[in-house]
Design a protein around this motif. Sequence first.
Motif, short mmCIF file in Angstrom:
data_model
loop_
_atom_site.label_atom_id
_atom_site.label_comp_id
_atom_site.label_asym_id
_atom_site.label_seq_id
_atom_site.Cartn_x
_atom_site.Cartn_y
_atom_site.Cartn_z
N MET A 85 -16.95 -16.47 20.21
CA MET A 85 -16.54 -18.05 20.31
C MET A 85 -17.04 -18.28 21.87
O MET A 85 -16.87 -17.38 22.75
CB MET A 85 -15.05 -18.03 20.54
CG MET A 85 -14.32 -19.24 20.74
SD MET A 85 -12.81 -19.26 21.02
CE MET A 85 -12.56 -20.78 21.88
N LEU A 86 -17.56 -19.20 21.99
CA LEU A 86 -18.43 -19.63 23.33
C LEU A 86 -17.90 -20.87 23.71
O LEU A 86 -18.12 -21.19 25.06
CB LEU A 86 -20.04 -20.04 22.93
CG LEU A 86 -20.75 -18.80 22.23
CD1 LEU A 86 -22.17 -19.37 22.10
CD2 LEU A 86 -20.93 -17.69 23.40
N GLY A 87 -16.91 -21.55 22.96
CA GLY A 87 -16.53 -22.81 23.42
C GLY A 87 -15.90 -23.79 22.47
O GLY A 87 -15.68 -23.71 21.19
N MET A 114 -16.58 -27.98 26.20
CA MET A 114 -16.38 -27.06 27.29
C MET A 114 -16.82 -25.87 26.67
O MET A 114 -16.28 -25.26 25.62
CB MET A 114 -14.87 -27.23 27.34
CG MET A 114 -14.38 -26.27 28.57
SD MET A 114 -12.57 -26.25 29.05
CE MET A 114 -12.44 -27.55 30.37
N PHE A 115 -17.33 -25.02 27.57
CA PHE A 115 -17.97 -23.74 27.05
C PHE A 115 -17.87 -22.84 28.14
O PHE A 115 -17.81 -23.14 29.44
CB PHE A 115 -19.50 -24.12 26.71
CG PHE A 115 -19.76 -24.66 25.65
CD1 PHE A 115 -19.96 -24.08 24.49
CD2 PHE A 115 -19.75 -26.20 25.44
CE1 PHE A 115 -19.80 -24.70 23.24
CE2 PHE A 115 -19.92 -26.78 24.36
CZ PHE A 115 -20.00 -26.06 23.26
N LEU A 116 -17.87 -21.36 27.94
CA LEU A 116 -17.66 -20.37 28.78
C LEU A 116 -18.83 -20.16 29.63
O LEU A 116 -19.85 -20.34 29.04
CB LEU A 116 -17.34 -19.10 28.04
CG LEU A 116 -15.67 -19.17 27.53
CD1 LEU A 116 -15.72 -17.95 26.63
CD2 LEU A 116 -14.88 -19.03 28.80
N PRO A 117 -19.10 -19.60 31.01
CA PRO A 117 -20.41 -19.49 31.34
C PRO A 117 -21.31 -18.87 30.68
O PRO A 117 -22.74 -19.21 30.84
CB PRO A 117 -19.68 -18.81 32.56
CG PRO A 117 -18.43 -19.26 32.84
CD PRO A 117 -17.72 -19.24 31.42
N GLU A 118 -21.22 -17.98 29.88
CA GLU A 118 -22.26 -17.15 29.20
C GLU A 118 -22.98 -18.12 28.27
O GLU A 118 -24.23 -17.89 28.04
CB GLU A 118 -21.85 -16.01 28.39
CG GLU A 118 -20.71 -16.08 27.19
CD GLU A 118 -19.23 -15.95 27.69
OE1 GLU A 118 -18.58 -15.45 27.02
OE2 GLU A 118 -19.14 -15.98 29.27
N ALA A 119 -22.39 -19.21 28.01
CA ALA A 119 -23.25 -20.19 27.16
C ALA A 119 -23.93 -21.23 28.17
O ALA A 119 -24.78 -21.82 27.41
CB ALA A 119 -22.01 -20.80 26.27
N TRP A 120 -23.70 -21.49 29.23
CA TRP A 120 -24.17 -22.45 30.14
C TRP A 120 -25.81 -22.21 30.33
O TRP A 120 -26.38 -20.83 30.52
CB TRP A 120 -23.73 -22.41 31.45
CG TRP A 120 -22.15 -22.62 31.53
CD1 TRP A 120 -21.39 -23.33 30.45
CD2 TRP A 120 -21.28 -22.78 32.70
NE1 TRP A 120 -20.15 -23.28 30.91
CE2 TRP A 120 -19.89 -22.98 32.15
CE3 TRP A 120 -21.53 -22.31 33.94
CZ2 TRP A 120 -18.96 -23.09 33.09
CZ3 TRP A 120 -20.42 -22.22 34.85
CH2 TRP A 120 -19.12 -22.76 34.33
#
Length: 188
Positions: A85-87, A114-120
């Motif tokens: 799960m990424l966001g 909204m996404f977690l930093p590893e997806a940015w």
Amino acid sequence: MGFDVFSSAVGSLESDGWPPGRLSTTRLILREPEAGDRSRLIDWASAEVNQYTGGARPRDELEAAMPVEPRRRPGLFVVERDGAMLGFVTIDRRDRDRLGHVLPGGNEAELGYMFLPEAWGHGVATEAAAGALRWFDYAHGGELVVVSAQLANTASIRVADKLGFVETVRFEDYGALQWLGVRRPPNP
């Protein structure tokens, strides 16, 4: 401007087409939330993730507030890649009492993500939101969609721009200058 992904939003988007099942994009799966998502969502307590959504919340506060079983909520897509799960992406009705509207009575469909930093920085938000918008266009064709972000959140505004949103208005809310964009429905 925080997201409570497990609660029902006021004026949620209802549709005969919900849930649409798992939607696939080139790299991602968009699906309804599952009980196993809870621990990953609590990772969003960080100040980094919540910089533009009201700030970090204490982890123990999230642990206490978040239900064990997610509630079914039309318009909420959990985004995953390779089983992680990424966001999430949401399409809800923008509350009529909030500032920033393009229709006289408000109640526009509103995109959120909204996404977690590893997806940015990898195009994940753009790809996931585009997938949710394709579903929305199919299920609710002919309707415009708005998106709102703090003006300082340039990454979120870049995503909106890539998705075809055009700035409509700026306004002060939540103690910061907000940007509101609108996306007209695609031609059939």
